[in-house]
Design a protein around this motif. Structure first.
Motif, mmCIF file in Angstrom:
data_model
loop_
_atom_site.group_PDB
_atom_site.id
_atom_site.type_symbol
_atom_site.label_atom_id
_atom_site.label_comp_id
_atom_site.label_asym_id
_atom_site.label_seq_id
_atom_site.Cartn_x
_atom_site.Cartn_y
_atom_site.Cartn_z
ATOM 1 N N ASP A 69 14.977 -9.000 3.349
ATOM 2 C CA ASP A 69 16.034 -8.762 2.375
ATOM 3 C C ASP A 69 15.492 -8.296 1.029
ATOM 4 N N ASP A 70 14.223 -7.886 0.991
ATOM 5 C CA ASP A 70 13.632 -7.340 -0.237
ATOM 6 C C ASP A 70 13.655 -5.816 -0.185
ATOM 7 N N TYR A 71 14.175 -5.191 -1.248
ATOM 8 C CA TYR A 71 14.314 -3.739 -1.299
ATOM 9 C C TYR A 71 13.475 -3.173 -2.438
ATOM 10 N N ARG A 72 12.773 -2.060 -2.138
ATOM 11 C CA ARG A 72 12.129 -1.253 -3.170
ATOM 12 C C ARG A 72 12.721 0.146 -3.065
ATOM 13 N N ILE A 73 13.349 0.587 -4.152
ATOM 14 C CA ILE A 73 14.074 1.851 -4.170
ATOM 15 C C ILE A 73 13.312 2.824 -5.066
ATOM 16 N N GLN A 77 11.322 1.239 -13.060
ATOM 17 C CA GLN A 77 10.005 0.908 -13.582
ATOM 18 C C GLN A 77 8.972 1.871 -13.017
ATOM 19 N N ALA A 78 7.815 1.950 -13.689
ATOM 20 C CA ALA A 78 6.728 2.784 -13.181
ATOM 21 C C ALA A 78 6.288 2.278 -11.811
ATOM 22 N N VAL A 79 5.993 3.187 -10.890
ATOM 23 C CA VAL A 79 5.790 2.820 -9.491
ATOM 24 C C VAL A 79 4.553 1.959 -9.283
ATOM 25 N N ILE A 80 3.379 2.432 -9.677
ATOM 26 C CA ILE A 80 2.150 1.703 -9.353
ATOM 27 C C ILE A 80 2.128 0.343 -10.030
ATOM 28 N N ALA A 81 2.528 0.306 -11.294
ATOM 29 C CA ALA A 81 2.512 -0.968 -12.019
ATOM 30 C C ALA A 81 3.439 -1.995 -11.389
ATOM 31 N N SER A 82 4.461 -1.552 -10.668
ATOM 32 C CA SER A 82 5.442 -2.466 -10.077
ATOM 33 C C SER A 82 5.216 -2.704 -8.587
ATOM 34 N N SER A 83 4.225 -2.019 -8.007
ATOM 35 C CA SER A 83 4.046 -2.085 -6.557
ATOM 36 C C SER A 83 3.291 -3.318 -6.099
ATOM 37 N N PHE A 101 15.290 10.202 -2.708
ATOM 38 C CA PHE A 101 14.973 8.775 -2.852
ATOM 39 C C PHE A 101 14.232 8.300 -1.606
ATOM 40 N N ARG A 102 13.669 7.136 -1.688
ATOM 41 C CA ARG A 102 13.036 6.474 -0.534
ATOM 42 C C ARG A 102 13.215 4.973 -0.729
ATOM 43 N N ILE A 103 13.596 4.277 0.312
ATOM 44 C CA ILE A 103 13.764 2.818 0.252
ATOM 45 C C ILE A 103 12.815 2.178 1.270
ATOM 46 N N LEU A 104 12.038 1.212 0.799
ATOM 47 C CA LEU A 104 11.230 0.367 1.675
ATOM 48 C C LEU A 104 11.894 -1.008 1.698
ATOM 49 N N ARG A 105 12.285 -1.433 2.873
ATOM 50 C CA ARG A 105 12.896 -2.764 2.991
ATOM 51 C C ARG A 105 12.034 -3.669 3.855
ATOM 52 N N TYR A 106 11.729 -4.840 3.322
ATOM 53 C CA TYR A 106 11.065 -5.877 4.120
ATOM 54 C C TYR A 106 11.979 -7.093 4.106
ATOM 55 N N GLN A 165 0.822 -1.209 0.000
ATOM 56 C CA GLN A 165 0.000 0.000 0.000
ATOM 57 C C GLN A 165 0.864 1.271 0.000
ATOM 58 N N ALA A 166 1.934 1.258 0.788
ATOM 59 C CA ALA A 166 2.822 2.430 0.821
ATOM 60 C C ALA A 166 3.512 2.637 -0.524
ATOM 61 N N SER A 167 3.842 1.544 -1.215
ATOM 62 C CA SER A 167 4.480 1.659 -2.528
ATOM 63 C C SER A 167 3.567 2.372 -3.514
ATOM 64 N N ILE A 168 2.292 1.996 -3.512
ATOM 65 C CA ILE A 168 1.337 2.640 -4.417
ATOM 66 C C ILE A 168 1.231 4.135 -4.097
ATOM 67 N N GLU A 169 1.185 4.456 -2.817
ATOM 68 C CA GLU A 169 1.069 5.856 -2.406
ATOM 69 C C GLU A 169 2.289 6.671 -2.839
ATOM 70 N N LEU A 170 3.461 6.036 -2.842
ATOM 71 C CA LEU A 170 4.684 6.764 -3.185
ATOM 72 C C LEU A 170 4.749 7.166 -4.655
ATOM 73 N N ALA A 171 3.786 6.702 -5.456
ATOM 74 C CA ALA A 171 3.706 7.173 -6.843
ATOM 75 C C ALA A 171 3.416 8.673 -6.895
ATOM 76 N N LEU A 172 2.894 9.228 -5.811
ATOM 77 C CA LEU A 172 2.674 10.673 -5.745
ATOM 78 C C LEU A 172 3.990 11.445 -5.667
ATOM 79 N N ASP A 173 5.036 10.797 -5.199
ATOM 80 C CA ASP A 173 6.301 11.486 -4.941
ATOM 81 C C ASP A 173 7.440 11.066 -5.870
ATOM 82 N N PHE A 174 7.332 9.867 -6.451
ATOM 83 C CA PHE A 174 8.444 9.349 -7.244
ATOM 84 C C PHE A 174 7.950 8.766 -8.567
#
Length: 502
Positions: free
Chosen positions: A266-270, A305-311, A259-264, A157-166
């Motif tokens: 060992d999985d990273y979303r940059i 990659q595009a944020v929402i499509a990859s979230s 930038f913003r990194i979400l880590r869960y 959910q946070a990844s989708i929201e970050l499409a507003l910023d990145f």
């Protein structure tokens, strides 16, 4: 000023780092924290863990034992599949005495305060969010359910929201994370690498104490930590949190800030607005991890990659886009089977199988159960993560057969599973189906043989010199005989479903 009458809702879960040392110890000693692989409910590790904790409360394990690192098979290993093919992941049932001893070390008040302070320093990196610290549920949901919900809210959910910023997101993970963690890097992470190296012979240093105990579990090996418990998840977070901290320092020095990194784990979303900045961050992350003995998984690393499509995960998108339902039961299961062939072990596959299971009790009569049984077993064999749910479906379909035919069908299912390597976990759940029908079916898996009443040594106890402690860790005590005797042929949803998947 009038007091506000707005009712505040307590959070559904809290981080283990918000717990006191005593609370953290109780959290890690729960059976669900000790072993995270799904097992039928008559497996209960609580009596052994509780009695070991009581016995070691005023005793030092080293005074009750010789040299465990000189012994093999101290822990018990059961395998589960990661990708439906060749990626077999070993889950360790850590020797209870060693597990409790390590929990005790880490949750001593001074040690726990030190660990909490260290994580506080890691979290000061403002652009990197760690979302995988173990969670304690504050509702009727399990701690595991709280952890899954944390991923859904904090990552998807946070990844989708970050499409507003990145504009872009890059994704990567660590190759074989737990097996590649260097045990010495735990001391580096707790104390800082230079301090830990300067004091590597200090046997009172917390990081060194933890390091030695991990080596004791693994015949002195320094590569890898046992996977399969929340405690080991927490130890991995110490190392990965240190990597976050070092990455933040490196990027601040390079003046990379957008930038913003979400880590869960060992999985990273940059998340970035400049694809070149994303590549720079990936290189910096790779170098930081290499300094800790780990490396990025090149095949699973994506470019910008595009944020929402990859979230949202690909398997989930594929399931949402496709036909998810058919009035005909067999056609419905065929849709799920096809999805499982393309996306083995996916979360969306677990959710869709759970939906199918919910349909079965509503059917006045199940026509042609055998083809559906074959499909359910094939899904489970290809996606072992889903096998508990598949076993529940099979148990319901079996109920539509005459009693005289059930044993022959179970033998056919067993023959199918015998062709799957490392199938111990599958056997455990097949036994859950067969035992209420007849307890006479024999299985090779040691956990199954415990259920059958055999004398099985799951853990090598030869290093324990104290007879009473040896009796306490008797593996036969992990079977709840009353619950086993009360087991019915139909696998209930509460036995396999964590909660409703988002």
């Amino acid at each position: 000023m009038a007091k506000s009458t707005t009712k505040r809702t307590a959070p559904a879960a809290r981080s283990v780092l918000d717990l006191s040392a005593r609370q953290a110890r109780a959290f890690f000693l729960q059976p669900g924290s000790y072993f995270s692989l799904d097992l039928p409910p008559y497996f209960d590790f609580a009596p052994v863990l509780t009695d070991v904790a009581t016995y070691l409360a005023r005793r030092d394990l080293s005074s009750l034992s010789s040299k465990p690192r000189e012994c093999d098979n101290v822990n018990y290993t059961i395998y589960s599949n990661k990708d439906g093919r060749y990626a077999w992941r070993p889950f360790r049932l850590i020797h209870p005495a060693m597990y409790v001893d390590l929990v005790n070390v880490m949750t001593e008040p001074d040690a726990w305060a030190q660990l909490r302070a260290r994580f506080k320093k890691f979290s000061a990196v403002s652009n990197v969010d760690c979302l995988s610290i173990p969670q304690q549920s504050r509702t009727k949901r399990s701690n595991r359910a709280a952890q899954i919900l944390r991923w859904w809210q904090g990552v998807e959910q946070a990844s989708i929201e970050l499409a507003l910023d990145f504009e872009y997101v890059l994704q990567t993970d660590v190759t074989d994370c737990y097996p590649s963690i260097y045990t010495h890097s735990i001391a580096w992470s707790i104390h800082g690498k230079s301090v830990a190296k300067a004091n590597q012979r200090d046997h009172t240093l917390l990081g060194n104490v933890v390091d030695r105990r991990l080596q004791d579990m693994q015949q002195g090996q320094t590569n890898g930590i046992p996977q399969g418990s929340v405690l080991m998840d927490f130890l991995a977070e110490i190392v990965l949190g240190y990597a976050d901290f070092k990455l933040g320092q490196r990027l601040a020095k390079a003046r990379v800030s957008d930038f913003r990194i979400l880590r869960y784990r060992d999985d990273y979303r940059i998340f970035v607005n400049d694809s070149q900045a994303g590549d720079l961050i990936l290189r910096a992350l790779s170098e930081v991890l290499q300094g800790l003995g780990m490396k990025l998984n090149a095949p699973k690393t994506t470019g910008a990659q595009a944020v929402i499509a990859s979230s949202v995960k690909r398997d989930k998108l594929a399931w949402l886009r496709g036909n998810q339902y058919d009035k005909n039961l067999q056609k419905h299961l065929l849709l799920i089977h096809a999805h499982g062939r393309e996306h083995p072990n996916a979360g969306s596959l677990v959710a869709s199988l759970t939906d199918f299971y919910r349909r079965l009790p509503k059917q006045p009569r199940i026509e042609d159960p055998m083809p559906m049984m074959s499909m359910a077993v094939d899904i489970g064999a290809s996606s072992p993560r889903c096998f508990p749910t598949c076993a529940a479906i099979v148990s319901k379909l079996l109920s539509a057969l005459p009693a005289a035919k059930k044993l022959a069908v179970l033998e056919r299912i067993r023959g199918r599973l015998d062709r799957v390597p490392n199938n111990g976990h599958l056997e455990v759940w097949l036994q859950r189906i067969s035992h209420p029908i007849t307890p006479d079916v024999a299985y090779d898996e040691p956990l199954c043989r415990l259920v059958e009443g055999e004398d099985v040594a799951l853990w090598n106890d030869s290093w324990i010199t104290d007879r009473k402690l040896q009796r306490i860790v008797d593996a036969s005590r992990v079977i709840d005989r009353k619950r086993l005797d009360a087991t019915r042929p139909l696998v209930r949803r509460a036995e396999f479903s964590v909660f409703e998947y988002p």
